[in-house]
Design an enzyme around this catalytic site. Structure first.
Site, PDB file in Angstrom:
ATOM      1  N   TYR A 215       0.854  -1.178   0.000  1.00 49.82           N
ATOM      2  CA  TYR A 215       0.000   0.000   0.000  1.00 49.82           C
ATOM      3  C   TYR A 215       0.896   1.236   0.000  1.00 49.82           C
ATOM      4  O   TYR A 215       1.864   1.300   0.757  1.00 49.82           O
ATOM      5  CB  TYR A 215      -0.890   0.044   1.244  1.00 49.82           C
ATOM      6  CG  TYR A 215      -2.026  -0.953   1.254  1.00 49.82           C
ATOM      7  CD1 TYR A 215      -3.319  -0.583   0.895  1.00 49.82           C
ATOM      8  CD2 TYR A 215      -1.810  -2.276   1.647  1.00 49.82           C
ATOM      9  CE1 TYR A 215      -4.360  -1.489   0.926  1.00 49.82           C
ATOM     10  CE2 TYR A 215      -2.850  -3.191   1.686  1.00 49.82           C
ATOM     11  CZ  TYR A 215      -4.128  -2.791   1.327  1.00 49.82           C
ATOM     12  OH  TYR A 215      -5.165  -3.694   1.357  1.00 49.82           O
ATOM     13  N   GLY A 251       6.069   2.817   9.943  1.00 47.81           N
ATOM     14  CA  GLY A 251       4.869   3.281  10.623  1.00 47.81           C
ATOM     15  C   GLY A 251       3.650   3.324   9.731  1.00 47.81           C
ATOM     16  O   GLY A 251       2.652   3.981  10.054  1.00 47.81           O
ATOM     17  N   ARG A 252       3.706   2.635   8.606  1.00 45.16           N
ATOM     18  CA  ARG A 252       2.563   2.670   7.693  1.00 45.16           C
ATOM     19  C   ARG A 252       1.371   1.894   8.249  1.00 45.16           C
ATOM     20  O   ARG A 252       0.218   2.223   7.979  1.00 45.16           O
ATOM     21  CB  ARG A 252       2.958   2.127   6.318  1.00 45.16           C
ATOM     22  CG  ARG A 252       2.197   2.824   5.196  1.00 45.16           C
ATOM     23  CD  ARG A 252       2.764   2.494   3.837  1.00 45.16           C
ATOM     24  NE  ARG A 252       4.141   2.923   3.695  1.00 45.16           N
ATOM     25  CZ  ARG A 252       4.850   2.771   2.581  1.00 45.16           C
ATOM     26  NH1 ARG A 252       4.285   2.210   1.528  1.00 45.16           N
ATOM     27  NH2 ARG A 252       6.093   3.171   2.529  1.00 45.16           N
ATOM     28  N   SER A 253       1.657   0.853   9.048  1.00 46.39           N
ATOM     29  CA  SER A 253       0.559   0.122   9.675  1.00 46.39           C
ATOM     30  C   SER A 253      -0.198   1.012  10.651  1.00 46.39           C
ATOM     31  O   SER A 253      -1.417   0.881  10.817  1.00 46.39           O
ATOM     32  CB  SER A 253       1.086  -1.118  10.397  1.00 46.39           C
ATOM     33  OG  SER A 253       1.980  -0.760  11.434  1.00 46.39           O
ATOM     34  N   ALA A 256      -2.550   2.949   8.592  1.00 39.10           N
ATOM     35  CA  ALA A 256      -3.681   2.107   8.201  1.00 39.10           C
ATOM     36  C   ALA A 256      -4.688   1.984   9.341  1.00 39.10           C
ATOM     37  O   ALA A 256      -5.908   2.075   9.120  1.00 39.10           O
ATOM     38  CB  ALA A 256      -3.174   0.724   7.779  1.00 39.10           C
TER      39      ALA A 256
END
Length: 523
Positions: A215, A251-253, A256
């Site tokens: 993503y 830190g993309r989670s 999300a």
């Protein structure tokens, strides 16, 4: 009705390098592109870094080490060495052929990045200069298979007239890119997994399809997914409160999770004046949507989302059996995002860099391999070949399906973070139950009308891709690379292998050890 030695399907970097490579070895070549070769695909509208490393042992050793742990120790050093060597030579050739590489303050060429419009315009020129024929706006729908199971060409349509075409060929290169599920990420809306489907119908195997949940950060009002720039971003919620842990890397989670609760905003306020100037010079298309909207991304917060890029920025694809870029089907070769990139970066990659180098190198190898196969093809164009006749093309039981409805149904399974990003065995299994039911419906349906054939096949390809992704995700009972199982968070040393997959009505999975030993029996 046409005949050629080598048919290349796809006109991005991998396809154009394949066409050039095959033509330079004396093969007659036709390149068929779904769009206009030189302007379609993920590279054409973008700038991209390139994994370009001079032939220095220490420098290349360091370059190889950058993806080993991130990729779950699945990359192969011999493949990495070969890509670094081939990419170095091809980038140098681009400079010799007139690509306008900039120079640094000391006058040295900066050859580790390419601007897509200039790059692909030059590649179209090189393809034509090598003597290959280009068919624009001519997507392939299915492969032709001879009596021995070898690939012998393809058939497709002209998008402008809906007239059909058929090309008999001694060998075929699949360079159709990956699958981003029509998520509207820049340059990906013609990347729907078509090549995977056509190849699987011929019996080809895939590998690494669990590494498909990439993503990318993008403004809600834009298709541009230049995630690198968000390293200078601060992230806030709708109230303006900072989101702890949110970041482009690592830190993309968190982003999300925050998006599941409400709107998320970003601001590139950590970039100083010098960095801001460099950003605009390096990636002007990143700023175009902001300029049109009257937003200064450095001083004003803007709403963001995460767009699924699937296997375009994932690493899975068709399994290659050697460095000629041959697949598991005679006469069929694969390159670029259509082929698994695990061989050089395991289960993790980012935008550009390895992707761009892989497209160049695998494309050149596929063209060379396909040309060699064509020379050795005894029966040649005299072979009797028949279309694969897959879903949406073969006759059914008297009812049709709606491609638009199928696309929405597939997107409902692959877009949600709870299913695809935050993976679990139960979540993947529930989704597969629905996807398998959709497949049975499609398999029983009538063939599409000529004017609907392309959209129907795109929808079926996305459905097939989702099923290979999730079966592979279930088979890898650990977290490795970008495949994160939130019910199995640890990396299992015993699973240092490639997960292979294939099949249509019944999807299977198997294993290939990371040392490249022969395929184990499918399960």
């Amino acid at each position: 009705m046409m005949e050629t030695d080598v048919l290349v399907i796809g006109g991005g970097p991998a396809g154009t390098w394949a066409a050039v490579s095959a033509a330079r070895r004396g093969a007659r070549v036709i390149l068929a592109d779904k769009g206009f070769c030189g302007t379609s695909g993920a590279t054409a509208p973008s700038g991209t870094a390139v994994w370009y490393v001079p032939p220095d042992v220490a420098a290349r050793g360091k370059a190889k080490a950058t993806r080993e742990e991130l990729g779950g120790f699945l990359a192969h050093h011999d493949w990495m060495d070969a890509v670094l060597e081939t990419t170095f030579a091809l980038v140098n050739e681009l400079g010799e052929r007139g690509y306008p590489f900039p120079r640094d303050v000391e006058g040295r060429l900066r050859q580790n990045s390419l601007q897509g419009p200039e790059y692909m315009r030059l590649m179209r020129k090189l393809v034509k200069g090598a003597g290959a024929r280009i068919l624009d706006h001519s997507p392939a729908l299915e492969l032709l298979i001879d009596a021995d199971g070898a690939v012998a060409g393809a058939r497709g349509i002209d998008r402008r007239t809906h007239a059909g075409w058929q090309i008999k060929a001694k060998s075929v290169v699949i360079a159709t890119g990956g699958c981003a599920f029509l998520s509207r990420a820049l340059g990906t809306n013609n990347l729907t997994g078509d090549g995977y489907l056509m190849a699987a119908e011929a019996g080809a195997e895939l590998s690494g399809m669990e590494f498909s949940n990439a993503y990318a950060i993008a403004p809600v009002f834009s298709s541009v997914t230049k995630t690198l720039f968000y390293e200078w971003a601060s992230f806030t919620d709708a109230s303006g409160a900072a989101i702890t842990g949110a970041a482009s890397k690592g830190g993309r989670s968190v982003i999300a999770r925050a998006l599941q609760q409400g709107a998320v905003f970003a601001q590139l306020d950590r970039a100083d004046g010098e960095v801001r100037t460099a950003m605009r010079a390096a990636q002007p298309n990143f700023f175009l949507p902001f300029d049109r909207a009257g937003i200064d991304p450095f001083t004003q917060p803007f709403e963001i989302t995460l767009r699924l890029e699937g296997t375009v920025r994932g690493t899975g694809g068709l399994r290659l059996v050697d460095q000629s870029a041959a697949t598991t089907v005679p006469g069929l070769y694969a390159a670029g995002d259509a082929a698994t990139r695990e061989l050089i970066c395991g289960g993790f990659t980012g935008g550009g860099s390895h992707n761009a180098a892989w497209a160049m190198s695998s494309g050149a190898w596929a063209g060379e391999g396909a040309a060699a196969f064509a020379r050795q093809c005894r029966a040649g164009l005299a072979r009797t070949a028949a279309p694969a006749r897959g879903p949406a093309l073969a006759g059914g039981r008297g009812h049709a399906f709606d491609p638009a409805a199928l696309i929405k149904a597939v997107q409902a399974e692959v877009f949600p973070f709870d299913t695809n990003y935050f993976r679990s065995g139960d979540g993947l299994a529930r989704s597969l139950t629905r996807l398998d039911s959709l497949w049975r419906t499609v398999r029983a349906a009538d063939g599409a009308r000529p004017e609907d054939a392309l959209k129907a096949r795109e929808a079926v390809a996305m459905l097939a891709t989702a099923r290979w992704m999730y079966r592979s995700g279930l088979a890898r009972t650990e977290s490795r690379g970008m495949h994160r199982r939130y019910d199995l968070t640890a990396l299992d040393p015993a699973q240092r292998h490639h997960v292979t997959s294939g099949g249509l009505d019944e999807v299977w999975t198997g294993r290939v050890p990371a040392d490249g030993q022969p395929l184990e029996a499918a399960a």
